[in-house]
Structure formats: C-alpha cells, structure tokens
Scaffold this active site. Structure first.
Site, PDB file in Angstrom:
ATOM      1  N   PHE A  90     -36.825  29.903  35.531  1.00 56.48           N
ATOM      2  CA  PHE A  90     -37.439  28.956  36.456  1.00 56.48           C
ATOM      3  C   PHE A  90     -38.824  28.606  35.928  1.00 56.48           C
ATOM      4  CE2 PHE A  90     -39.501  27.277  40.183  1.00 56.48           C
ATOM      5  CZ  PHE A  90     -38.499  26.492  40.727  1.00 56.48           C
ATOM      6  N   ASP A  96     -30.667  20.320  34.788  1.00 56.73           N
ATOM      7  CA  ASP A  96     -30.270  21.706  35.058  1.00 56.73           C
ATOM      8  C   ASP A  96     -28.750  21.734  35.269  1.00 56.73           C
ATOM      9  OD1 ASP A  96     -30.598  24.423  35.718  1.00 56.73           O
ATOM     10  OD2 ASP A  96     -31.040  23.990  37.798  1.00 56.73           O
ATOM     11  N   GLU A 120     -36.588  12.052  33.766  1.00 54.12           N
ATOM     12  CA  GLU A 120     -36.439  13.217  34.637  1.00 54.12           C
ATOM     13  C   GLU A 120     -37.174  14.410  34.039  1.00 54.12           C
ATOM     14  OE1 GLU A 120     -36.129  14.487  37.354  1.00 54.12           O
ATOM     15  OE2 GLU A 120     -34.059  14.868  37.959  1.00 54.12           O
ATOM     16  N   ASP A 121     -37.675  15.287  34.901  1.00 53.07           N
ATOM     17  CA  ASP A 121     -38.389  16.475  34.411  1.00 53.07           C
ATOM     18  C   ASP A 121     -37.437  17.445  33.725  1.00 53.07           C
ATOM     19  OD1 ASP A 121     -37.101  17.159  36.784  1.00 53.07           O
ATOM     20  OD2 ASP A 121     -38.863  18.010  37.756  1.00 53.07           O
TER      21      ASP A 121
HETATM   22  P1  5GP Z   1     -30.017  19.504  38.690  1.00 60.40           P
HETATM   23  O1  5GP Z   1     -29.511  20.907  38.940  1.00 60.40           O
HETATM   24  O2  5GP Z   1     -29.459  18.580  39.712  1.00 60.40           O
HETATM   25  O3  5GP Z   1     -29.739  19.089  37.267  1.00 60.40           O
HETATM   26  O4  5GP Z   1     -31.592  19.592  38.829  1.00 60.40           O
HETATM   27  C1  5GP Z   1     -32.266  18.900  39.811  1.00 60.40           C
HETATM   28  C2  5GP Z   1     -33.680  19.276  39.995  1.00 60.40           C
HETATM   29  O5  5GP Z   1     -33.818  20.676  40.149  1.00 60.40           O
HETATM   30  C3  5GP Z   1     -34.653  18.950  38.873  1.00 60.40           C
HETATM   31  O6  5GP Z   1     -35.037  17.605  38.849  1.00 60.40           O
HETATM   32  C4  5GP Z   1     -35.828  19.817  39.282  1.00 60.40           C
HETATM   33  O7  5GP Z   1     -36.596  19.165  40.269  1.00 60.40           O
HETATM   34  C5  5GP Z   1     -35.141  21.030  39.877  1.00 60.40           C
HETATM   35  N1  5GP Z   1     -35.163  22.144  38.932  1.00 60.40           N
HETATM   36  C6  5GP Z   1     -34.166  22.599  38.149  1.00 60.40           C
HETATM   37  N2  5GP Z   1     -34.571  23.642  37.399  1.00 60.40           N
HETATM   38  C7  5GP Z   1     -35.879  23.823  37.696  1.00 60.40           C
HETATM   39  C8  5GP Z   1     -36.889  24.737  37.224  1.00 60.40           C
HETATM   40  O8  5GP Z   1     -36.697  25.606  36.349  1.00 60.40           O
HETATM   41  N3  5GP Z   1     -38.121  24.598  37.771  1.00 60.40           N
HETATM   42  C9  5GP Z   1     -38.426  23.679  38.729  1.00 60.40           C
HETATM   43  N4  5GP Z   1     -39.671  23.644  39.169  1.00 60.40           N
HETATM   44  N5  5GP Z   1     -37.505  22.804  39.184  1.00 60.40           N
HETATM   45  C10 5GP Z   1     -36.254  22.878  38.667  1.00 60.40           C
END
Ligand code: 5GP
Length: 184
Positions: A159, A110, A106-107
């Site tokens: 972000f 969050d 995963e990238d």
């Molecule tokens: P979660 O909140 O479910 O852990 O994050 C899910 C998705 O939110 C990540 O896979 C990513 O695609 C997006 N995301 C969360 N934080 C960022 C950020 O700082 N930048 C970008 N571009 N996407 C984010």
C-alpha cells in the site's frame, strides 16, 4: 502510524515522468490530446506529465467513487485494497471527447476494476482514441485483464502513499512514493 518507507524517490519519479512525456510526444506528434485525470490521486502526476508535453494538449478531470462499503484505511492495509468495481461518477469532464485523442491519467492500476469500468464508459462517448497512462502498476493484484499503454513503475503488492496517493486523505503532498507498512 508507523514510519513510512520510501519506495520511489522524487528524482526517479521526475525522470520517469519525463520519459513518459517523451513517449506521448512521439506517439501523438502533430496531433492534440486531452489528458483526463482521475481525481484526486492523479492530480499531481497529471500536472507534472502535462508539463512534459510539447504537443497541443488540454487537461480535464473526472471524479469517481466506489459503491458499497469502502474498507476503513486500517482494513485496506490489512487485507489489501479491494474496490468493488462498481463505480459512480462524482464529477464528469467539462468538454466533449467526440473525435478527440484522450489519455486517461490514473495514479495506480491495481485490480483494474476502476479503469475497466471507466474505459467502457468513455469509449461510448466516441473519442478518436483512448489510452491509459498509469504512474504505478500492481500487476499481481489484477482481477480484470486491463493494461495501461504508458506505465511509470511496476510495483509489488504494497500500500503506497505520496505524490497524489492518500491514506485517509493524508500524505498526498509527499514528494516521494512511500510504502505504508502493514502491521501484524
Ligand atoms: P483498482 O483496484 O480499481 O485498479 O484501483 C482503484 C484505486 O484504488 C486507485 O485509483 C487508487 O485510488 C486506489 N489504490 C489502489 N492501490 C492503492 C495503493 O497502494 N495506495 C493508495 N493510496 N491507493 C490505492
């Protein structure tokens, strides 16, 4: 759009991805793994990570999309990213994972809602093991108590874009990881 600020330069990313690859080589020595990338953000990380592996490995991709009203990019920046946690598969993997070692790639981790959902879904498919490799981690934003087994960098609540991560589909091709400044 105001100017982007480099948070993690490309050299540091390459060095850390190589270290993560070495950790995976050590942990899975003599075994094989499926790297399962979450589209689209993890595509670049997966392609670099996979080339650090010396063990028997294949890769595959899964697509997810959040239900509900996704905030506009401007709202995301103002209030921070808030996925609903209710996730839908838009692309499933091509191969079976029964009895296989799977590393979900995963990238960014969050709130943890997406990976918590995905982990539960994939565990039901009876892999031999399931681990998570996340390039970035924003621990201060966590809403679910989930951790990655391999983490590239822990970052503050900003972000970020670049190296696969987007802002309204742009900037995925930037070689560095950059902060998009929050205005106002
Ligand atoms: P979660 O909140 O479910 O852990 O994050 C899910 C998705 O939110 C990540 O896979 C990513 O695609 C997006 N995301 C969360 N934080 C960022 C950020 O700082 N930048 C970008 N571009 N996407 C984010």
């Amino acid at each position: 759009m105001t100017e982007l600020k480099v948070l993690i330069p490309r050299e540091k990313i390459a060095q850390r991805v190589a270290e993560m690859g070495a950790d995976i080589n050590r942990d899975y020595a003599g075994q094989s793994v499926i790297l399962l990338g979450v589209l689209k953000g993890a595509a670049i990380f997966l392609s670099d990570l996979s080339r650090e592996l010396r063990i028997d490995s294949t890769f595959d991709f899964i697509g997810v999309s959040s239900y509900g009203n996704r905030p506009t990019p401007a709202q995301e920046l103002k209030s921070g990213w808030d996925s609903t946690g209710e996730v839908r598969l838009t692309k499933d993997m091509d191969q079976s994972m029964i009895g296989k070692n799977v590393i979900l790639v995963e990238d960014i981790l969050d709130t943890g809602l997406t990976l918590t959902y995905l982990k539960k879904l994939l565990m039901a498919r009876q892999p031999k093991s399931l681990r998570i490799a996340a390039l970035l981690d924003k621990p201060s934003r966590r809403k679910q108590p989930i951790q990655a087994d391999y983490v590239g960098f822990s970052i503050p609540d900003e972000f970020v874009v670049g190296y696969g991560l987007d802002y309204a589909e742009k900037y995925r091709n930037l070689p560095d990881i950059c902060i998009v400044p929050r205005e106002g």
